[in-house]
Design a protein around this motif. Structure first.
Motif, PDB file in Angstrom:
ATOM      1  N   SER A 258       0.921  -1.273  -0.066  1.00 20.74           N
ATOM      2  CA  SER A 258      -0.014   0.111  -0.115  1.00 20.74           C
ATOM      3  C   SER A 258       0.850   1.259   0.005  1.00 20.74           C
TER       4      SER A 258
ATOM      5  N   GLN B 101       3.125   5.548  -6.242  1.00 21.41           N
ATOM      6  CA  GLN B 101       2.828   5.581  -7.517  1.00 21.41           C
ATOM      7  C   GLN B 101       1.718   6.845  -7.997  1.00 21.41           C
TER       8      GLN B 101
ATOM      9  N   ASP C 132       1.886   1.535  -3.451  1.00 23.35           N
ATOM     10  CA  ASP C 132       0.697   2.234  -4.427  1.00 23.35           C
ATOM     11  C   ASP C 132       0.586   3.684  -4.163  1.00 23.35           C
TER      12      ASP C 132
END
Length: 163
Positions: free
Chosen positions: A156, A162, A159
């Motif tokens: 997470s 990103q 992510d």
């Protein structure tokens, strides 16, 4: 008449902090070279100019990253199985770097750069054994590194980077 030149102030290094983010392919040679250049530049700024620099290397992966990597190594870009394998390798290497960072920024950077060196200069094949070897070379607690790499927190956190 007195001149009041308040519109220009000399840059005082002690009052300025620079933040630098470098987005890198965790398996790319060009990125390894860029990381070395950035570290040299930062060292020069801090030592010679007195500036404080906060920096982070952030890994990322997307289809463009995969295509550039494949072209650099003269791989057939229309091979979907190979493309998916490289995409997965970049993702896994990104998670490994994120897990290494959990043990400190310097150790994480060392891990990333050692991994890139092994893959691009020593032409090692990406594998779990290679990750363990590189983790040892970066002075990581290997057991903790492997646990962190598999954790949902690392995924997470990656992510979030990103986005």
């Amino acid at each position: 008449m007195q001149s009041n030149n308040n519109s220009y102030r000399k840059l005082n290094p002690s009052q300025h902090v620079f933040e630098l983010y470098l987005f890198v392919n965790p398996i790319g040679l060009k990125c390894l070279n860029s990381e070395h250049e950035v570290l040299h530049f930062i060292e020069s700024l801090e030592l010679n100019e007195g500036f404080k620099v906060h920096f982070r290397f952030l890994t990322f992966h997307n289809f463009n990253t995969v295509t550039q990597y494949m072209k650099r190594l003269n791989m057939p870009t229309n091979d979907l199985q190979l493309r998916n394998q490289i995409y997965e390798t970049i993702y896994e290497a990104s998670l490994a770097y994120k897990a290494a960072l959990m043990q400190g920024k310097k150790r994480g950077r060392k891990f990333l750069m050692l991994l890139q060196k092994e893959l691009n200069i020593n032409m090692a094949e990406y594998s779990s054994d290679l990750l363990i070897e590189v983790a040892k070379g970066a002075n990581l607690d290997v057991e903790m590194f492997l646990e962190d790499k598999a954790s949902s927190f690392v995924k997470s956190s990656y992510d979030a980077d990103q986005k």
